[in-house]
Enzyme design. Structure first.
Site, mmCIF file in Angstrom:
data_model
loop_
_atom_site.group_PDB
_atom_site.id
_atom_site.type_symbol
_atom_site.label_atom_id
_atom_site.label_comp_id
_atom_site.label_asym_id
_atom_site.label_seq_id
_atom_site.Cartn_x
_atom_site.Cartn_y
_atom_site.Cartn_z
ATOM 1 N N VAL A 286 0.853 -1.320 0.154
ATOM 2 C CA VAL A 286 0.071 -0.043 -0.230
ATOM 3 C C VAL A 286 0.666 1.170 -0.090
ATOM 4 C CG1 VAL A 286 -1.642 1.274 1.309
ATOM 5 C CG2 VAL A 286 -1.772 -0.994 1.082
ATOM 6 N N ALA A 287 1.920 1.198 0.880
ATOM 7 C CA ALA A 287 2.857 2.589 0.757
ATOM 8 C C ALA A 287 3.428 2.657 -0.210
ATOM 9 C CB ALA A 287 3.802 2.340 2.055
ATOM 10 N N ASP A 333 -2.439 33.791 -36.477
ATOM 11 C CA ASP A 333 -2.877 34.888 -37.167
ATOM 12 C C ASP A 333 -2.222 36.233 -36.829
ATOM 13 O OD1 ASP A 333 -5.003 33.263 -38.387
ATOM 14 O OD2 ASP A 333 -6.383 33.524 -36.726
ATOM 15 N N ASP A 626 -9.781 31.504 -36.414
ATOM 16 C CA ASP A 626 -11.079 31.929 -35.836
ATOM 17 C C ASP A 626 -12.171 31.757 -36.702
ATOM 18 O OD1 ASP A 626 -10.504 33.694 -37.885
ATOM 19 O OD2 ASP A 626 -9.844 35.419 -36.747
ATOM 20 N N ASP A 630 -11.379 27.580 -40.579
ATOM 21 C CA ASP A 630 -10.091 27.421 -40.001
ATOM 22 C C ASP A 630 -10.336 26.033 -39.195
ATOM 23 O OD1 ASP A 630 -8.806 29.444 -40.979
ATOM 24 O OD2 ASP A 630 -9.428 30.741 -39.087
ATOM 25 N N ASN A 692 9.347 5.556 -2.710
ATOM 26 C CA ASN A 692 8.970 4.170 -2.642
ATOM 27 C C ASN A 692 9.817 3.199 -2.954
ATOM 28 O OD1 ASN A 692 6.656 5.699 -1.938
ATOM 29 N ND2 ASN A 692 5.395 4.993 -3.758
ATOM 30 N N GLU A 695 11.903 2.697 0.148
ATOM 31 C CA GLU A 695 10.957 2.017 1.232
ATOM 32 C C GLU A 695 11.083 0.540 1.177
ATOM 33 O OE1 GLU A 695 7.062 3.497 1.454
ATOM 34 O OE2 GLU A 695 7.903 5.622 1.498
ATOM 35 N N ASN A 721 3.339 6.775 4.572
ATOM 36 C CA ASN A 721 3.041 6.602 3.048
ATOM 37 C C ASN A 721 1.905 7.936 3.354
ATOM 38 O OD1 ASN A 721 1.818 5.991 0.644
ATOM 39 N ND2 ASN A 721 0.139 5.404 1.387
#
Length: 902
Positions: A286-287, A333, A626, A630, A692, A695, A721
């Protein structure tokens, strides 16, 4: 059900309780409640409960909860070995993690929802007798729509009036050619595709203008009927999202493999019971596994998008942020983007005479100063033509309409003409709207006795339609010498950075079609107007060039006007016209796009030509536009940008970004913000994964080397965590841009966020942290005080991850000068450190299996942190040589630290 196309206009008004003046505001609101929003999309409500429940769908979180439940159950079976508090703590931390994940995801969803609302299409209607712009979803039956070229029709409606009005209904009828629409009544059984007195939702106005009475909205429209029968398309998954998910999966697989080894080692060595081993392994998973990474990325992107909105850039797709960092060509433009878009007529030429015109912008006061004879009275027909062949108007002292049309209208006011009375006297009875291909606009106006055609357009095009000219107040045949003289003045004015329009008229046209209105004309004169560069645009263009981005000007103006502005803004001297582009072969075009920076007298098809050529040459192209035509170039570019003020609804819907102020500076700022956001995402990805890795390696090696781990390791890992992966990672996501962000070259096409250099950096962090922490841990274990050593391991873990935050910032451009630039990061780090020490301070330390640390132990922590920094510095120093050998390119490859050869 009423067959709206077959009813008379009077009956349609009666059935809908409306009229040509539209609805009042109160009635419109009432009908919105009655008929519902004018939308065919099935909205997905954001369910907080669903988002919260989703936080527990990870298999590892489920396993951890089950393990804690087993532990809790065993504590009741065998109270002497109860671990009730541990189980409850695991539950509490899992809930806290879920709450944090919920807040991240919920905020991201709400941000996306808000941005979607901002990008929603709009419609022009008549409300309370006045034109108003509203959200398309607020349109109701009985509203009167005002439709102009480039608009997307908001609902099914019956035409009330039309002028040279054409609609593209291919999305509904399959007809590829735009349909001519006219006012009238049709038989009830007329097929849908032949109902030319109706307009339908999502049709595109390709030409002309009209008003129409809304008869159906939402799911009751013809498009809505189809929408009921089809399911919603899945959300588009970008390469960026795929890469993030791919990284998460690979790290997860690697971590799970190590977890299996750790669990097997613990079990075989008999260092813990099965429940302890299982909880420890799952807690580490999980961590270490970044299951929340996509949510953090989405939140960071949405936060960046909100920052861009504050700078007038609205991103319609979050993933566009990634694409912005790769752009190396901008096709922009000229009018309104590089310039102010406030045109002012400063020169008039007619019958061999020239006048300077004073006054700026929208001022109605000014003088006509003769330069070579003539008087204001000689301009009468020219000024009337400019006022009548014109859709601009004044309302309550404010001019509305196209800037060019406003500019050529204002001289009539300066000359004292009563424009409103003139327009009432010579009422418009027909028109052919301006188009980029024709470069002209014409109107038919009648006083009831005689009809006139008034035309304005590009002088060189207009002259080809003229057979006569006004000379000394009379009409005579135009000669070659006249044409040369007019074009000479046209070029002279254009060379002075003036945009020039020609004007002509014709008496008694036989019909209102294009061919008749625009042939056999009598030339009246020229008006030259100027649109100055926007303040700061020159610097913005230079910033883009320093950033390795080439800026190309693509304009419909003539060569001289384009070159004059280009010179002012530092563009190259070489210019090419649309006509010259048409004459090039494919190979010649491929070469031309690499050396020409200014393209004049272009039409939308030339934008598509340039885009294809640039992309074929492996450029990442940003295209602005515009007009309705285009849209194709914008949609097919790598990053399409529509103008928020001048842009048509179709162009906006085809774009990736809408520039709300039509300013090139905003494009530069968007690219800078896009690059910074990509940097920030990479920062927290590197931070999370690098930390991580350490760890996992530390727990793995401590187990394999029989160093031993804390009985409370599961709770400690979950706390680490919670403390380190949340606030600091999010704070990295709002880091301001690095000082050199617009001095870097664009990212290479196809370059991945997690490339070889990034992997090297993450692995260097993981290994350096592992070595430093394990050395300190082993040293303290040698004194026989395991709880003290395990506490030092715990606190060093967290403090080292805070150092990693700053190492990552330094790596990606935030050195000493940027230390104070992100106060939220410093607050997040401070709070993380505070929570870390809270876990080793009575009374909370009991729950975490830690003990208070003295000065000596804190020195050991400091030694570990110093060792980490030294090891990381050595690893980064060796980076060019290591990666060079791996890639086979030797030690000369680029260093990320310096951007220079290693």
């Amino acid at each position: 059900m009423a067959a709206w196309h077959s009813l008379s206009i009077k009956d349609v008004f009666s059935k809908l309780r409306s009229g040509s003046a539209g609805l009042g505001g109160a009635e419109a609101r009432s009908r919105l409640g009655e008929f519902g929003p004018n939308s065919i999309a099935i909205k997905k409500d954001i369910s907080p409960l669903r988002i919260f429940v989703n936080q527990f769908k990870s298999i590892l979180v489920i396993l951890l909860i089950l393990a804690a439940m087993v532990s809790l159950a065993l504590s009741y079976i065998n109270p002497e070995e109860a671990e009730t508090i541990d189980a409850l703590l695991i539950f509490a931390i899992v809930i806290a993690n879920a709450a944090f994940g919920f807040l991240q995801e919920y905020k991201a969803e709400k941000s996306i929802e808000a941005l979607t609302r901002m990008a929603a299409p709009r419609a022009s209607v008549i409300r309370d007798g006045r034109e108003a712009e509203i959200k398309s979803e607020e349109v109701v039956p009985g509203d009167v729509l005002i439709l102009r070229e480039g608009d997307k029709v908001a609902a099914d409606a019956r035409l009330l009036e039309s002028f040279s009005f054409y609609c593209d209904e291919s999305s509904l009828t399959g007809e590829s050619v735009p349909d001519s629409k006219q006012v009238g009544t049709l038989p009830e059984k007329t097929p849908l595709a032949d109902r030319n007195n109706m307009v339908f939702m999502n049709a595109v106005v390709t030409r002309g203008r009209a008003t129409a009475l809304v008869v159906k909205t939402g799911l009751h429209t013809e498009v809505g009927k189809i929408a009921r029968e089809i399911s919603e398309a899945p959300d588009k998954v970008t390469q960026f999202q795929i890469e993030i998910e791919d990284v998460g999966k690979k790290v997860s697989i690697m971590t799970l493999a190590i977890l299996i080894v750790i669990a097997a080692t613990e079990f075989l060595m008999g260092t813990g019971d099965i429940v302890f081993i299982f909880i420890t392994a799952v807690a580490l998973g999980v961590a270490a596994i970044p299951e929340g990474l996509p949510a953090v990325v989405t939140l960071s992107l949405s936060m960046a998008t909100n920052r861009m909105v504050r700078q007038n850039a609205l991103l319609r797709r979050l993933s566009t942020v990634q694409d912005l960092g790769s752009v190396n060509v901008i096709c922009t433009d000229k009018t309104g983007t590089l310039t102010e878009n406030v045109m002012t007529v400063t020169r008039i030429h007619l019958d061999g005479w020239s006048f300077d015109v004073t006054g700026k912008g929208f001022e109605k006061s000014g003088e006509f100063i003769p330069l070579s004879g003539g008087s204001v009275g000689d301009m009468d027909r020219l000024l009337k033509c400019a006022a009548l062949c014109n859709d601009a108007r004044e309302s309550d002292g404010v001019f509305k309409g196209d800037p060019t049309e406003i500019a050529v209208l204002i001289p009539a006011y300066k000359a004292g003409l009563d424009v409103e009375s003139l327009r009432k006297k010579l009422r418009r009875v027909g028109e052919v709207s301006f188009s980029a291909e024709r470069k002209m606009m014409s109107t038919a106006n009648s006083d009831g006795k005689r009809t006139y055609s008034f035309v304005k357009g590009a002088p060189e095009v207009l002259l080809r339609r003229c057979t006569g000219i006004i000379s000394h107040g009379r009409v005579r045949k135009i000669t070659g010498a006249d044409r040369d003289e007019i074009l000479g003045h046209n070029n002279q004015m254009a060379a002075g950075a003036l945009r020039v329009l020609g004007f002509a008229y014709k008496e008694s046209p036989k019909s209102y079609d294009e061919l008749d209105l625009e042939s056999g004309l009598v030339f009246l004169g020229l008006m030259g107007m100027k649109d100055p560069p926007r303040e700061g645009v020159k610097e913005a263009v230079e910033d883009c060039r320093r950033a390795g981005i080439r800026v190309i000007m693509v304009t419909g103006d003539n060569r001289y006007t384009a070159e004059a502005l280009g010179k002012e803004l530092g563009f190259g001297a070489k210019t090419m016209t649309g006509e010259e582009l048409d004459s090039l072969s494919e190979g010649q075009l491929a070469q031309a796009v690499e050396r020409i920076d200014i393209y004049a007298r272009t039409s939308p098809k030339h934008k598509v030509m340039l885009l294809k050529a640039l992309k074929a040459n492996n450029h990442i192209v940003c295209m602005t536009g515009d007009g309705v035509n285009d849209a194709a170039a914008i949609k097919n570019s790598d990053v399409g940008i529509a103008m928020g003020i001048r842009g048509t609804e179709v162009t906006k819907q085809a774009s990736d970004i809408i520039i709300l102020d039509d300013n090139f500076i905003t494009i530069r700022n968007a690219i800078s913000e896009g690059r910074a956001t990509f940097d920030n995402i990479r920062k927290f990805v590197v931070y999370l994964l690098g930390a991580n890795i350490s760890e996992v390696l530390i727990v793995f090696l401590a187990t394999v080397l029989s160093l031993g781990i804390s009985p409370k390791i599961a709770i400690q890992l979950l706390w680490i965590n919670l403390v380190t992966d949340g606030m600091p990672a999010l704070a990295l996501g709002i880091d301001p841009p690095a000082n050199d962000i617009m001095r870097r070259k664009p990212r290479r096409k196809g370059e991945r966020m997690i490339d070889a250099e990034t992997i090297y950096f993450m692995v260097s962090i993981g290994i350096s942290a592992t070595i430093a922490i394990l050395v300190v841990y082993a040293h303290l274990l040698s004194f026989g005080n395991a709880p003290l050593a395990q506490t030092v391991l715990f606190i060093t873990f967290i403090l080292m991850e805070m150092l990693i935050v700053y190492a990552v910032r330094w790596r990606y451009g935030k050195g000493v000068a940027g230390v104070a630039s992100n106060k939220w990061l410093h607050i997040a780090v401070f709070l993380s450190i505070l929570l870390a020490f809270a876990a080793i301070t009575p009374p909370l330390n009991v729950f975490f299996g830690t003990v208070p640390l003295g000065a000596g132990e804190l020195e050991e922590v400091g030694a570990g942190l110093l060792g980490f920094m030294l090891l990381l510095a050595i690893a980064l120093k060796a980076e060019p040589h290591v990666l060079g050998r791996i890639s086979g390119k030797g030690p000369g490859i680029r260093s990320i630290e310096t951007g220079k050869p290693g």
